[in-house]
Design an enzyme around this catalytic site. Structure first.
Site, PDB file in Angstrom:
ATOM      1  N   ARG A   9      53.196 133.178 -26.946  1.00  0.00           N
ATOM      2  CA  ARG A   9      54.286 132.806 -26.046  1.00  0.00           C
ATOM      3  C   ARG A   9      53.834 133.072 -24.620  1.00  0.00           C
ATOM      4  NH1 ARG A   9      57.358 129.237 -28.644  1.00  0.00           N
ATOM      5  NH2 ARG A   9      58.331 130.087 -30.541  1.00  0.00           N
ATOM      6  N   GLU A  11      62.441 122.516 -39.304  1.00  0.00           N
ATOM      7  CA  GLU A  11      61.564 123.550 -38.743  1.00  0.00           C
ATOM      8  C   GLU A  11      60.888 124.367 -39.839  1.00  0.00           C
ATOM      9  OE1 GLU A  11      60.628 123.803 -35.684  1.00  0.00           O
ATOM     10  OE2 GLU A  11      61.966 122.214 -35.009  1.00  0.00           O
ATOM     11  N   GLU A  17      51.250 125.743 -31.698  1.00  0.00           N
ATOM     12  CA  GLU A  17      51.484 125.793 -33.131  1.00  0.00           C
ATOM     13  C   GLU A  17      50.204 125.624 -33.946  1.00  0.00           C
ATOM     14  OE1 GLU A  17      54.525 122.948 -33.942  1.00  0.00           O
ATOM     15  OE2 GLU A  17      56.124 124.239 -33.196  1.00  0.00           O
ATOM     16  N   GLU A  26      56.834 124.279 -39.862  1.00  0.00           N
ATOM     17  CA  GLU A  26      56.104 125.489 -39.499  1.00  0.00           C
ATOM     18  C   GLU A  26      55.546 126.241 -40.703  1.00  0.00           C
ATOM     19  OE1 GLU A  26      58.385 127.920 -36.829  1.00  0.00           O
ATOM     20  OE2 GLU A  26      58.306 126.432 -35.229  1.00  0.00           O
ATOM     21  N   ALA A  46      61.595 128.580 -36.000  1.00  0.00           N
ATOM     22  CA  ALA A  46      62.671 128.189 -35.082  1.00  0.00           C
ATOM     23  C   ALA A  46      62.248 126.956 -34.304  1.00  0.00           C
ATOM     24  CB  ALA A  46      63.004 129.338 -34.132  1.00  0.00           C
TER      25      ALA A  46
END
Length: 208
Positions: free
Chosen positions: A68, A97, A148, A101, A80
């Site tokens: 992040r 999601e 990601e 993910e 999320a």
């Protein structure tokens, strides 16, 4: 006294949007205060998000580790993502999601909690779901990109996550809120008493 958040809207004398980004924007508004003075309030305008606390049969939570940039950390999080389309059904977004993910699907979905992440400076609303009855999703894995592409996945016992939260080692708000809400629900009326997956969400109304 009833302890319950209530909708209210103070008078806005002026409003402008000095910045528009890819997913969010910044709004500046002149708001009339209770004493009659006017104060400028700047805040981020956000489409809203969903998060999924996916709990397996061994009492482990599916978590991901992701970089992040704003906080210069790799954080352990629960899956999320944004509500990409106005009025999108949040359950459908959460299922998407979890698939994208983690390549996982779930049979049982409940609303765990609804939160405003930073109400003093952002209008983001997040619905956190509890997903149970996990299994591998069908079809090909979703092709990831950018941050990601560096994701790590793990399944961690609930007790270990609670310890990490209280020790100040885990900081992602959806993970913290989701895990502690899970424990609170278990100690209360139980997980089956949670709201249904398509319970109304006034912060981000949607069509069932």
């Amino acid at each position: 006294m009833t302890i319950k958040d209530t909708p209210e809207e103070w008078e806005v004398r002026a409003s402008e949007t000095p910045f528009v980004g890819n997913k969010t924007s910044v709004r500046a508004e002149d708001v009339v205060m209770p004493g009659g003075s006017v104060a400028r309030r700047d805040y981020q305008v956000h489409p809203g998000s969903v998060a999924v606390l996916a709990l397996d049969d061994e009492d482990r939570v599916l978590v991901i580790r992701q970089y992040r940039h704003p906080v210069r950390h790799k954080l352990w999080e629960i899956p999320a993502g944004l509500l990409d389309v106005p009025g999108e059904n949040p359950l459908h977004a959460a299922q998407r999601e979890l698939y994208e993910e983690a390549h996982v699907k779930a049979e049982d979905w409940r609303v765990l909690t609804d939160v405003y992440t930073t109400p003093g400076g952002c209008d983001e609303a997040v619905r956190v779901f509890l997903a149970r009855g996990l299994s591998e999703a069908d079809g090909r894995r979703f092709e990831v990109e950018d941050e990601e592409a560096d994701l790590e996945l793990a399944r961690v016992p609930v007790a270990d996550l609670v310890r990490g939260v209280l020790a100040g080692e885990l900081h992602n708000n959806c993970l913290v809120v989701g895990v502690l809400s899970l424990v609170a629900a278990r100690n209360g009326a139980g997980l089956d008493a949670l709201r249904p997956a398509e319970a109304p969400w006034p912060a981000r109304p949607f069509e069932v």
